[in-house]
Design an enzyme around this catalytic site. Structure first.
Site, PDB file in Angstrom:
ATOM      1  N   CYS A   1       4.057  -1.664  44.490  1.00 27.47           N
ATOM      2  CA  CYS A   1       2.804  -2.111  44.275  1.00 27.47           C
ATOM      3  C   CYS A   1       3.186  -3.878  45.350  1.00 27.47           C
ATOM      4  CB  CYS A   1       2.454  -3.230  43.045  1.00 27.47           C
ATOM      5  SG  CYS A   1       2.434  -2.138  42.007  1.00 27.47           S
ATOM      6  N   HIS A   2       3.766  -4.256  45.997  1.00 29.69           N
ATOM      7  CA  HIS A   2       4.036  -5.237  47.111  1.00 29.69           C
ATOM      8  C   HIS A   2       5.025  -5.344  47.604  1.00 29.69           C
ATOM      9  CE1 HIS A   2       1.536  -6.996  43.495  1.00 29.69           C
ATOM     10  NE2 HIS A   2       0.521  -7.048  44.703  1.00 29.69           N
ATOM     11  N   GLY A   3       5.704  -4.128  47.565  1.00 30.03           N
ATOM     12  CA  GLY A   3       6.847  -3.867  48.853  1.00 30.03           C
ATOM     13  C   GLY A   3       8.568  -5.022  48.526  1.00 30.03           C
TER      14      GLY A   3
END
Lengths: 181, 269, 424
Positions: free
Chosen positions: A145-147
């Site tokens: 999703c956001h690494g």
């Protein structure tokens, strides 16, 4: 209060006041006693609590294999770690960690890692459980999703997540069975 | 005063109407014969007899559960307070004795696994249709709330289980039906499930049909009302509180109104 | 009680922006209530309390109930077994419905006996009838929700009545059902409406109380207060009396909840609904039995339905059907007998509603139906003209103080009494 042309008896006043106090106390007690069931009914019911702990058979999980089980509505990652993974987890310097916790404080037996598989950033489920998944730069898990990158101890190494993947309460019922929750 | 008397009379008539209705049902000779039994759980201060419930569970499990489901009960209920009171280990064992259908697994198949306390009681048939096929078209009803689903409750269940007799000479029985004194219409599809000695009791209770019927009726009552003991306990406390409260309120009312009555009658004479 | 110290500062701050405190104060302390009200006047406040309890318990139950045919019965049993104190909340709600009707029926009979529907309280009475109708609709739909055999079959019988309406009956019935029989769409919409209607009841109750505060309370003598000597402030006299009545009432309610929770119910409703099997006797809940008896007493389907609706609808016309100038039945010696006979008649109708409509049951059902309508349509209008009432006391105070005092003059007849000044 209503007008009274007769002077109130001292005894009558005291009696009334006492009764008023008694009534208020009794009513207050009654209200509290009645209120409790209405508050408690929103707590998890007996069938929900019964599913609050699960037993998992870990005898068939091979070294290097990871499985996911559902516990209290969330995925729990169970990782049968390889010696390399254990070494990498134990070898990490605490100073490098955003949420510094030693590996030995996150496992009961080094070859078994048990964590709640919900990213501590905003709640996605990190990849890494299946053999084809991206595991991120630290060999553990990677949240698409956001690494966020988690290492082989499930600790956050890179990315926006603030905390390590949480370890749920669990215990070994035997060498082949753990109980979560 | 007279109007109060009239009101009270009307009220008493009103109260007696339900009992008239019940008398009507039971009084005529063609109705089922159901006698009131003594039960340890009768209101207002009753409680379940744990040993009886444990024996009753045995009767259910070994006899009734072959045809009757009890799908609203879970194995963990057997260990919860107010019931048979099996130990946690016993509950695990009892649950594990059942093979529960679970799945689908990763291959998409349903599979069997030993039961857990959180599982519901295993049903003997996968669905109603299968149950009918196995029982000559009759559907053995689920027993979860049976003790509340029949007039007479546990009295009725006991009467039914002990009510199998030879049919009277003038009665024509339909094919496959048995005569039963308690069942409405007196023809029941269920064959007599109990016989003396079919379950060996281990606590000294005589293994008779009468005891089996008593024990399983009590068990079915618990299955229908597992919170009965808690209900009586909370009820007793609340009734005491309310009585005290009503008395306090009455005294308060008298005290407040005394002022008015004094004032009113002070103007007299 | 709250006036004094910091409490009163807060009170003043709020009150100057929204006069809720002075409103309640005025309504309670300054509402001039006749000082001779008997315990028959407790039942209005009891009904209000029951309404609040039903809403609170109902909202809580709705947190756990599932209005789908495959899950409704089980969800109720889950409440009984697994939800913390679910058994208690369910039994309070279930028995509360019966308590509500007991209280409201007594409240209605009180209103009829003491002529509380007469000028200027006609609108108050109408609002009460509307509340009663809403209660009946709410209770009917609520009973369907557990989805037992009686839930299903009772719903089927009553909704099928609509098909008796000529031409549009079938269409209306299918519209109600949302299908071709009582089925999942029916259950779902009944749940929605069952949740909604109690709040409509609350609204009408507000109007009911507003109308009451406009005309002020009636009293057992049926004569208007002549001045402050005849009235007392509602608080503390009637608040404390209402509290006492509430205590007694809760004892009765608790006795059922804890020691006979299924007394008012039907065992058949613990059998999950089966559209392919009709129970041997379909009975509605006890509070509908008199009307059920009237419905089945009339041989024609359409006229039975008309009779059913008429038996409740006739209540609207009572203020005009009763031609007597005297409010309180205490002073109407002939009417009194007919009134009590009417009460017994209703009880008998209730009994008959639970029996099979055949033989003597049907015969007496018809007799009682004739008396029911006869009471409203013949007795009430006639007796007002032909009856000679007893002499009314001069005033309330006079009546309270006893026979020693002398009546100043006979109070003027009801119809010419002006509406009391002063709204809430």
């Amino acid at each position: 209060m209503a007008n009274s042309t007769t002077a109130p008896h001292g005894g009558g006043e005291t009696r009334r006041d006492f009764l008023l106090l008694a009534t208020t106390v009794a009513a207050g007690f009654g209200v509290a006693a009645v209120a409790w069931p209405f508050i408690d009914q929103m707590n998890p019911a007996a069938d929900t609590l019964a599913l609050g702990s699960i037993k998992v058979d870990i005898s068939k999980i091979e070294v290097g294999q990871r499985i996911t089980v559902k516990w209290r509505g969330a995925p729990v990652f169970i990782d049968h770690r390889t010696p390399e993974q254990i070494k990498a987890a134990e070898g990490a310097k605490l100073g490098d960690l955003k949420d510094p916790v030693a590996d030995k404080d996150r496992v009961q037996k080094p070859e078994w890692l048990v964590m709640v598989g919900v990213c501590t950033h905003l709640g996605c489920i990190p990849k890494g459980q299946k053999s084809g998944d991206r595991k991120g730069e630290f060999g553990g898990w990677f949240c698409p999703c956001h690494g966020s990158h988690y290492d082989t101890s499930g600790r956050i190494r890179k990315g926006p997540a603030p905390n390590n993947l949480p370890v749920p309460p669990y215990k070994f019922l035997s060498d082949t069975q753990i109980q979560i929750g | 005063m007279m109007s109060t008397l009239r009101t009270v009379t009307a009220f008493l008539i009103a109260l007696s109407i339900p009992s008239l209705a019940l008398a009507e049902e039971a009084g005529n000779g063609h109705g089922p014969v159901i006698e009131a039994q003594e039960w340890s759980f009768a209101p207002p201060f009753g409680h379940y007899d744990k040993a009886q419930l444990q024996r009753g569970y045995r009767v259910y499990k070994e006899i009734c559960a072959n045809c009757h489901s009890m799908r609203l009960l879970s194995y963990r209920n057997l260990g919860e307070p107010g019931g048979p009171g099996f130990s946690p280990e016993a509950v695990e064992t009892l649950a594990a004795q059942a093979q529960i259908t679970d799945g689908p697994n990763d291959k998409g198949e349903m599979f069997q696994r030993p039961g857990r306390p959180s599982d519901r009681f295993r049903s003997p048939y996968p669905n109603d249709q299968a149950a009918r096929v196995a029982n000559n078209g009759a559907l053995p009803p689920d027993l979860s709330v049976m003790a509340k689903a029949r007039e007479g409750g546990p009295d009725y269940i006991y009467a039914l289980l002990t009510g199998y007799e030879q049919p009277p000479a003038d009665m024509e029985m339909s094919k496959g039906m048995q005569y039963n004194t308690a069942f409405p219409g007196h023809q029941i599809a269920m064959p007599n499930p109990l016989v003396d000695g079919v379950i060996p009791y281990t606590d000294g209770t005589k293994p008779t049909v009468d005891n089996y019927a008593k024990d399983v009726s009590a068990f079915l009552m618990w299955a229908a009302e597992p919170k009965l003991e808690e209900r009586y306990k909370v009820g007793a406390r609340i009734m005491i509180f309310l009585l005290v409260f009503a008395v306090i309120m009455y005294l308060s009312k008298r005290a407040v109104w005394a002022r008015l009555h004094r004032r009113d009658h002070a103007h007299e004479a | 009680m709250a006036n004094g110290g910091t409490g009163s500062k807060v009170v003043k701050w709020v009150d100057s922006r929204l006069p809720i405190f002075s409103f309640v104060d005025h309504a309670l302390r300054e509402y001039p209530t006749p000082k001779n009200l008997s315990y028959w006047w407790n039942f209005g406040s009891l009904a209000g309390v029951v309404l609040v309890v039903m809403i609170v318990t109902g909202i809580v139950l709705a947190m756990h109930y599932t209005p789908h045919t495959t899950m409704a019965f089980d969800s109720v049993e889950r409440i009984m077994r697994d939800v913390n104190y679910g058994w208690l909340i369910r039994y309070i709600h279930m028995n509360g419905a019966s308590m509500f009707f007991i209280v409201v029926y007594i409240h209605i009979f009180r209103g009829m006996y003491y002529g509380s529907y007469k000028n200027p309280r006609e609108l108050l009475w109408w609002l009460g009838v509307i509340i009663y109708l809403l209660m009946m609709a709410t209770a009917f739909m609520g009973y369907v929700l557990p989805w037992g055999q009686m839930s299903f079959w009772g719903a089927t019988v009553i909704t099928k009545l609509f098909s008796a309406i000529p031409w549009v009956g079938e269409a209306i019935t299918q519209w109600l059902w949302g299908g071709f029989s009582v089925s999942n769409p029916t259950l779902n919409r009944f749940f929605s409406l069952h949740y909604l209607l109690p709040f409509a009841i609350v609204g009408v109750v507000v109007f009911h109380l507003w109308a009451l505060h406009t005309t002020k309370s009636n009293n057992p003598l049926g004569i208007d207060p002549r001045g402050p000597q005849d009235t007392i402030p509602f608080h503390p006299y009637y608040t404390v009396k209402d509290n006492f009545g509430l205590g007694v009432f809760f004892i009765i309610w608790a006795a059922f909840v804890f020691f006979a929770p299924d007394f008012f119910g039907e065992p058949d409703n613990y059998i999950p609904a089966n559209p392919l099997q009709t129970p041997p006797h379909i009975v509605p809940e006890w509070y509908f039995l008199p009307f059920y008896a009237i419905l089945r007493a009339i041989p024609s389907k359409l006229f039975g339905v008309i009779g059913l609706i008429g038996s409740v609808g006739i209540l609207f016309f009572v203020p005009w059907l009763d031609t007597s100038r005297i409010r309180s039945t205490s002073y109407r010696p002939i009417y009194k007998w007919f009134f009590w006979l009417f009460v017994v008649n209703c009880l008998v109708l209730g009994y008959l509603g639970a029996q099979a409509p055949e033989g003597w049951y049907l015969f007496f059902g018809r007799v009682c139906t004739i008396y029911y309508f006869g009471f409203f349509l013949v007795i009430m209008p006639l007796l007002g003209f032909i009856e000679r009432p007893k002499k009314l006391p001069g005033s309330i105070t006079q009546s309270v103080l006893g026979p020693g005092s002398h009546p100043a003059e006979a109070p003027p007849p009801v119809a010419r009494e002006p509406v009391r000044e002063g709204a809430v």
